[in-house]
Design a protein around this motif. Structure first.
Motif, short mmCIF file in Angstrom:
data_model
loop_
_atom_site.label_atom_id
_atom_site.label_comp_id
_atom_site.label_asym_id
_atom_site.label_seq_id
_atom_site.Cartn_x
_atom_site.Cartn_y
_atom_site.Cartn_z
N SER A 1 50.82 38.63 25.29
CA SER A 1 49.69 39.35 25.88
C SER A 1 49.73 39.34 27.40
O SER A 1 48.75 39.69 28.03
CB SER A 1 48.38 38.75 25.38
OG SER A 1 48.28 37.41 25.82
N PRO B 1 50.49 40.96 30.67
CA PRO B 1 50.84 42.28 31.19
C PRO B 1 51.89 42.20 32.30
O PRO B 1 52.72 43.10 32.44
CB PRO B 1 49.52 42.84 31.71
CG PRO B 1 48.64 41.68 31.90
CD PRO B 1 49.11 40.61 30.96
N LYS C 1 55.50 44.25 32.50
CA LYS C 1 55.92 45.04 33.66
C LYS C 1 57.28 44.59 34.17
O LYS C 1 58.12 45.41 34.56
CB LYS C 1 54.88 44.93 34.77
CG LYS C 1 53.59 45.65 34.46
CD LYS C 1 52.58 45.46 35.57
CE LYS C 1 51.25 46.09 35.20
NZ LYS C 1 50.24 45.86 36.24
#
Length: 146
Positions: free
Chosen positions: A13, A15, A19
């Motif tokens: 989870s 982010p 990326k």
């Protein structure tokens, strides 16, 4: 313990990690196969740093929980475990009080008996305070040496 703890920002989870993976894949496409190992090592280093952070948080949390549990145990003294601990000491002092009273009365009279019984009461009060620190108000229970 489960692999994903809801209190942690797990790797799935994260982010920022997603990326980083996208950027690594784009860089590989642009740079070609020559830089594969460097890109993979860079990405794995970022993953390792995130894993280390998660493990560190979990270890710190578990240590804090153990310290809190220990503090709670020390705050509330354990009750006496057996009948002997509760009443045996008082019984022994009362049995010993008979010959001590006789000796004190024979050598020092009434004053000797008063001193003897004050000592007996004092020893029993100290034992009661050790077993039940809340028995005597104003006594700091955290200063005990148990």
């Amino acid at each position: 313990m489960s692999t994903l703890d809801p209190r942690d920002a797990g790797l799935r989870s994260d982010p920022g990690l997603g990326k980083d993976l996208d950027a690594t894949v784009r860089a590989r496409r642009e740079l070609g196969d020559d830089y594969d190992s460097a890109l993979v090592e860079s990405f794995l280093e970022k993953v390792e740093q995130r894993i280390d952070g998660i493990v560190d948080r979990r270890v710190r949390r578990q240590l804090a929980e153990r310290q809190m549990a220990t503090a709670r145990e020390n705050r509330h003294p354990k009750p006496a475990d057996s009948w002997t601990e509760r009443y045996g000491f008082a019984l022994i002092t009362l049995v010993l009080a008979i010959p001590l009273s006789a000796i004190a009365g024979a050598f020092a009279g009434l004053a000797g008996m008063v001193v003897t019984w004050l000592g007996i009461v004092g020893v029993n009060a100290a034992q009661a305070a050790r077993l039940h620190p809340d028995l005597f108000p104003g006594r700091d229970a955290s200063a005990r040496d148990d």
